[in-house]
Design a protein around this motif. Structure first.
Motif, PDB file in Angstrom:
ATOM      1  N   ALA A 114      15.290 -15.470  26.041  1.00  0.00           N
ATOM      2  CA  ALA A 114      13.921 -15.755  26.559  1.00  0.00           C
ATOM      3  C   ALA A 114      13.314 -14.475  27.202  1.00  0.00           C
ATOM      4  O   ALA A 114      12.269 -14.401  27.289  1.00  0.00           O
ATOM      5  N   ILE A 115      14.073 -14.139  27.974  1.00  0.00           N
ATOM      6  CA  ILE A 115      13.765 -13.153  29.022  1.00  0.00           C
ATOM      7  C   ILE A 115      13.393 -11.617  28.403  1.00  0.00           C
ATOM      8  O   ILE A 115      12.106 -11.357  28.556  1.00  0.00           O
ATOM      9  N   ARG A 116      14.068 -11.445  27.242  1.00  0.00           N
ATOM     10  CA  ARG A 116      13.563 -10.304  26.418  1.00  0.00           C
ATOM     11  C   ARG A 116      12.410 -10.358  25.617  1.00  0.00           C
ATOM     12  O   ARG A 116      11.742  -9.420  25.337  1.00  0.00           O
ATOM     13  N   THR A 117      12.050 -11.619  25.254  1.00  0.00           N
ATOM     14  CA  THR A 117      11.164 -11.890  24.206  1.00  0.00           C
ATOM     15  C   THR A 117       9.930 -12.220  25.005  1.00  0.00           C
ATOM     16  O   THR A 117       8.891 -12.332  24.588  1.00  0.00           O
ATOM     17  N   THR A 118       9.926 -12.510  26.372  1.00  0.00           N
ATOM     18  CA  THR A 118       8.666 -12.885  26.965  1.00  0.00           C
ATOM     19  C   THR A 118       7.889 -11.755  27.331  1.00  0.00           C
ATOM     20  O   THR A 118       8.328 -10.713  27.940  1.00  0.00           O
ATOM     21  N   THR A 119       6.673 -11.801  27.189  1.00  0.00           N
ATOM     22  CA  THR A 119       5.653 -10.471  27.746  1.00  0.00           C
ATOM     23  C   THR A 119       5.187 -11.138  29.132  1.00  0.00           C
ATOM     24  O   THR A 119       4.641 -12.207  29.310  1.00  0.00           O
ATOM     25  N   PHE A 120       5.549 -10.246  29.961  1.00  0.00           N
ATOM     26  CA  PHE A 120       4.893 -10.726  31.590  1.00  0.00           C
ATOM     27  C   PHE A 120       3.741  -9.932  31.837  1.00  0.00           C
ATOM     28  O   PHE A 120       3.474  -8.971  31.378  1.00  0.00           O
ATOM     29  N   PRO A 121       2.985 -10.852  32.527  1.00  0.00           N
ATOM     30  CA  PRO A 121       1.626 -10.152  32.995  1.00  0.00           C
ATOM     31  C   PRO A 121       1.793  -9.099  33.996  1.00  0.00           C
ATOM     32  O   PRO A 121       2.766  -9.205  34.474  1.00  0.00           O
ATOM     33  N   GLN A 122       1.001  -8.246  33.935  1.00  0.00           N
ATOM     34  CA  GLN A 122       1.056  -7.026  34.990  1.00  0.00           C
ATOM     35  C   GLN A 122       0.753  -7.470  36.317  1.00  0.00           C
ATOM     36  O   GLN A 122      -0.096  -8.238  36.662  1.00  0.00           O
ATOM     37  N   PRO A 123       1.811  -7.074  37.318  1.00  0.00           N
ATOM     38  CA  PRO A 123       1.500  -7.630  38.705  1.00  0.00           C
ATOM     39  C   PRO A 123       0.411  -6.964  39.207  1.00  0.00           C
ATOM     40  O   PRO A 123      -0.247  -5.957  38.904  1.00  0.00           O
ATOM     41  N   ALA A 124      -0.179  -7.572  40.328  1.00  0.00           N
ATOM     42  CA  ALA A 124      -1.269  -7.346  41.033  1.00  0.00           C
ATOM     43  C   ALA A 124      -0.878  -6.090  41.834  1.00  0.00           C
ATOM     44  O   ALA A 124       0.249  -5.651  42.099  1.00  0.00           O
TER      45      ALA A 124
END
Length: 170
Positions: A114-124
């Motif tokens: 789940a962590i490897r396939t998730t695209t995380f938003p760019q941090p502020a």
């Protein structure tokens, strides 16, 4: 594929992560309850160090002070004041331990996928020069002073109630 550059922060992260994982494993595997509490305190202090790496000094201070100190001492006092016998100290069966290991590895694999396939938003954008402890303290003692004082009164009443209940047992 992956390009890692070793920095002091990354090395500290791995040291504290290994410390926390080791403490958590010891917490689950140790036999004596007092040793379990000490290993849990190691996990709490390691988590406080992780907060320092995230530049959340106030949260790190509260983590070490409240959880690393107060909760651990409270648990040790609770263990010392209660009576416990040795009934129920039998070891789990090998089949039971195997099923637990399979379940833990399955959970690890699922979380890893789940962590490897998730695209995380760019941090502020982060401004490292800000003093978040000062801003939190000002906010706590200006806008949120009434809830802060109510919580302190509630904790004092709970502490006095615990003393009264402990005295009734004598």
């Amino acid at each position: 594929m992956l390009n890692f550059t070793m920095s002091g922060e990354l090395i500290a992260f791995f040291i504290f992560a290994a410390l926390m994982i080791g403490g958590a494993v010891l917490m689950v595997t140790l036999e004596k309850v007092v040793h379990m509490v000490v290993s849990m305190a190691v996990v709490f202090i390691g988590l406080g160090a992780m907060y320092v790496l995230l530049e959340a000094e106030f949260v790190a201070f509260v983590q070490v002070l409240i959880y690393g100190g107060a909760v651990s001492i409270l648990m040790i006092f609770g263990i010392m004041m209660t009576k416990h016998g040795s009934e129920g100290s039998e070891r789990p069966r090998p089949l039971y331990e195997t099923l637990i290991a399979i379940g833990a590895l399955s959970l690890f694999g699922l979380l890893f996928y789940a962590i490897r396939t998730t695209t995380f938003p760019q941090p502020a954008q982060f401004h490292p020069g800000e003093d978040n402890t000062m801003a939190l303290g000002e906010l706590l003692f200006t806008e949120y002073i009434v809830p802060f004082e109510l919580v302190s009164i509630l904790l004092t009443v709970a502490f006095i109630g615990a003393i009264v209940l402990a005295r009734k047992g004598e």
